[in-house]
Design an enzyme around this catalytic site. Structure first.
Site, PDB file in Angstrom:
ATOM      1  N   ASP A 248      36.022  -2.209  83.314  1.00 48.24           N
ATOM      2  CA  ASP A 248      36.629  -1.158  82.499  1.00 48.24           C
ATOM      3  C   ASP A 248      37.157  -0.026  83.358  1.00 48.24           C
ATOM      4  OD1 ASP A 248      34.260   0.238  82.963  1.00 48.24           O
ATOM      5  OD2 ASP A 248      33.355  -0.671  81.186  1.00 48.24           O
ATOM      6  N   LYS A 270      37.772   1.203  78.812  1.00 44.13           N
ATOM      7  CA  LYS A 270      38.305   1.908  77.701  1.00 44.13           C
ATOM      8  C   LYS A 270      38.409   3.373  78.005  1.00 44.13           C
ATOM      9  CE  LYS A 270      33.765   0.747  75.906  1.00 44.13           C
ATOM     10  NZ  LYS A 270      32.808   0.148  76.339  1.00 44.13           N
ATOM     11  N   MET A 383      30.509  12.504  79.478  1.00 44.50           N
ATOM     12  CA  MET A 383      31.530  12.485  78.421  1.00 44.50           C
ATOM     13  C   MET A 383      31.580  13.792  77.642  1.00 44.50           C
ATOM     14  SD  MET A 383      30.856   8.629  76.974  1.00 44.50           S
ATOM     15  CE  MET A 383      29.087   8.657  77.152  1.00 44.50           C
TER      16      MET A 383
HETATM   17  N1  SAH Z   1      27.477   4.102  82.916  1.00 41.48           N
HETATM   18  C1  SAH Z   1      28.106   5.242  83.517  1.00 41.48           C
HETATM   19  C2  SAH Z   1      28.477   6.305  82.511  1.00 41.48           C
HETATM   20  C3  SAH Z   1      29.517   5.882  81.529  1.00 41.48           C
HETATM   21  S1  SAH Z   1      29.927   7.165  80.399  1.00 41.48           S
HETATM   22  C4  SAH Z   1      27.191   5.815  84.587  1.00 41.48           C
HETATM   23  O1  SAH Z   1      26.028   5.429  84.685  1.00 41.48           O
HETATM   24  O2  SAH Z   1      27.657   6.649  85.358  1.00 41.48           O
HETATM   25  C5  SAH Z   1      31.390   7.828  81.115  1.00 41.48           C
HETATM   26  C6  SAH Z   1      31.150   9.210  81.653  1.00 41.48           C
HETATM   27  O3  SAH Z   1      30.450   9.154  82.859  1.00 41.48           O
HETATM   28  C7  SAH Z   1      32.402   9.964  81.979  1.00 41.48           C
HETATM   29  O4  SAH Z   1      32.965  10.557  80.828  1.00 41.48           O
HETATM   30  C8  SAH Z   1      31.902  11.005  82.913  1.00 41.48           C
HETATM   31  O5  SAH Z   1      31.248  12.055  82.234  1.00 41.48           O
HETATM   32  C9  SAH Z   1      30.842  10.250  83.670  1.00 41.48           C
HETATM   33  N2  SAH Z   1      31.363   9.697  84.934  1.00 41.48           N
HETATM   34  C10 SAH Z   1      31.409   8.413  85.295  1.00 41.48           C
HETATM   35  N3  SAH Z   1      31.928   8.284  86.536  1.00 41.48           N
HETATM   36  C11 SAH Z   1      32.207   9.528  86.956  1.00 41.48           C
HETATM   37  C12 SAH Z   1      32.757  10.068  88.156  1.00 41.48           C
HETATM   38  N4  SAH Z   1      33.115   9.301  89.172  1.00 41.48           N
HETATM   39  N5  SAH Z   1      32.900  11.403  88.241  1.00 41.48           N
HETATM   40  C13 SAH Z   1      32.547  12.210  87.231  1.00 41.48           C
HETATM   41  N6  SAH Z   1      32.016  11.753  86.088  1.00 41.48           N
HETATM   42  C14 SAH Z   1      31.841  10.443  85.948  1.00 41.48           C
END
Ligand code: SAH
Length: 473
Positions: A248, A270, A383
């Protein structure tokens, strides 16, 4: 890609070396190893080349280069110390479409000679496209350390079984079979010098293996927050043996580039509110592909079990009786915290940390705010961009100091990482003024101040080129 890597068969083919110094001697040695039919043209030669002429089957012309030397030649190496001669050879050869290498002169080359690790029949070639031969040699030394000499024997043994295995297994089963052989005890035996036992074991495996197509399985793999160096070994291994990669938006190109070369890549979304494939269809796709016998790597940003809907995906797999494994990844909170100099906990500032989603459901945030507003606690919002106003209002309403330090970390751990420092009150303005986009993580708490105390060198700036496309949350 400035140079396209290929491996040439030179056995019995005419190759020309112009020059007779020690540089030419090295190239002659290489061509001899490849079994080429060599002609050397040079008015004089050094002792080393002379020894080769005395002992090898080399054709020698004791004169200057002439245009006709290029007739019927498969490739040419110019190793004279006269730039104008080298230029002439390069021009003439290129006019006739004959591959030409001018030693230490990338501008005049149509091919470069890489740094070679010879574990025949295994051959590893490293090139920097002429940018730095020394770097190429250093890389080769490192590869030398991890690719033992026995790999050549292993490859030769595999080759001698190829035909048998081909008769016995179909395409897919064959690949699985070899993967098992090469990562299992047979390979270990060869590497430890027990070739005879390895051969017997391999024969036994060929004779007894189930030749029907294997069952598929699903690997639910956390790809970390962006920087490919943050992948786990296990994630990398599974990415390299999967037939398909279902990924994704939060998986960067640099990470996808590490998948098996012929794996099929499928994008399933998504961006928020723009699900390119609805979750239930993703779940079903994983089940269907596994049932077709595919090894499917479901690659997710961060950790699959942290706001990753990994739970829903494995639920459906379990119900359908599909084998799966889950591989944890570095979650955005850990990655962003480390790469922005904000420790999530600290003896003096925060004894606990909460990960919470700021994702709006039906336009509202359904959060129990009171437990969030505690002394010495760090809050990490995933998010949270769209709901940033609401987050600010509610936290202050429930007693948070309006000057509580906060940070927005945009595209954390990638080369485009941007850390916006503010307070809980100023966050919404920062989002608007700096046009902050997803993926962005919000960290709220006194620990954010620690970043200011550290002389932070921003490791993200040194990561590989990790692109996320910018999205409005
Ligand atoms: N499973 C993922 C989270 C998915 S939800 C995890 O464990 O990191 C998606 C959210 O994760 C984004 O909206 C943002 O808030 C955060 N996120 C994921 N990757 C990021 C990144 N490289 N930098 C900043 N925020 C990030």
């Amino acid at each position: 890609m400035d140079f396209f890597p290929v491996f040439f068969s030179l056995k019995g083919r005419p190759c020309l070396v112009v020059g007779g110094g020690s540089v030419a001697a090295r190239k002659i040695s290489l061509l001899e190893k490849a079994g080429a039919e060599i002609t050397v043209v040079s008015p004089d030669v050094c002792d080393e080349v002379q020894r080769k002429l005395d002992h090898g089957e080399i054709h020698f012309e004791s004169r200057h280069f002439e245009e006709s030397d290029l007739d019927n030649v498969l490739l040419v190496i110019a190793a004279t110390n006269d730039r104008s001669v080298n230029e002439k050879i390069s021009r003439s050869a290129q006019a006739r479409n004959i591959p030409v290498n001018v030693v230490d002169n990338p501008d005049l080359c149509s091919f470069v000679v890489p740094s070679i690790l010879d574990r025949s029949p295994v051959m590893v070639a490293v090139s920097t496209g002429g940018a730095s031969p020394v770097l190429a040699r250093q890389l080769r030394s490192r590869l030398e350390a991890i690719i033992p000499a026995a790999y050549g024997r292993l490859a030769a043994m595999v080759e001698s079984f190829r035909e048998q295995v081909k008769q016995r297994f179909d395409n897919k089963a064959r690949r699985h079979f070899w993967e098992e052989v090469l990562s299992g005890p047979v390979a270990e035996m060869v590497l430890s010098g027990h070739d005879k036992e390895a051969r017997e074991r391999l024969q036994e495996m060929v004779d007894t293996a189930d030749s029907s197509a294997p069952l598929g399985e699903v690997y639910l793999v956390g790809a970390g927050p962006g920087d490919p160096d943050l992948l786990t070994f296990k994630a990398l291994r599974l990415m390299q043996q999967a037939d398909m990669i279902i990924y994704d938006r939060l998986v960067s190109h640099a990470i996808l580039n590490m998948a098996r070369r012929d794996a099929e890549l499928v994008y399933v979304g998504k961006a928020k509110d723009n699900h390119s494939l609805p979750q239930d269809q993703i779940n079903q796709l994983l089940v269907d592909l596994a049932k077709q016998g595919k090894r499917v790597c479901r690659l997710k940003g961060g950790d699959p079990f942290i706001f990753g809907r990994g739970g829903e995906e494995i639920d459906q797999l379990a119900q359908a009786g599909v084998n799966f494994q889950v591989v944890p990844g570095i979650t955005a909170a850990s990655g962003c915290a480390s790469y922005s100099g904000i420790p999530l906990t600290h003896r003096d500032y925060a004894q606990s940390v909460i990960f919470i989603t700021g994702h709006l459901k039906d336009g509202t945030l359904n959060i129990n705010w009171q437990p969030l507003v505690q002394e010495n606690q760090t809050i990490v919002f995933y998010m949270g961009l769209t709901a940033i106003n609401e987050i600010r209002t509610q936290l202050i309403k429930h007693g948070m100091d309006k000057d509580m330090p906060a940070a927005l970390i945009e595209q954390g751990t990638t080369r485009n990482q941007h850390v916006h420092r503010g307070t809980i009150s100023t966050l919404p303005d920062i989002v608007n003024e700096s046009d902050v986009r997803a993926p962005t993580l919000i960290i709220i708490g006194k620990v954010v101040e620690l970043r200011d105390k550290l002389d932070w060198y921003e490791p993200a700036k040194h990561t590989q080129n990790t692109e996320f496309s910018k999205h409005k949350n």
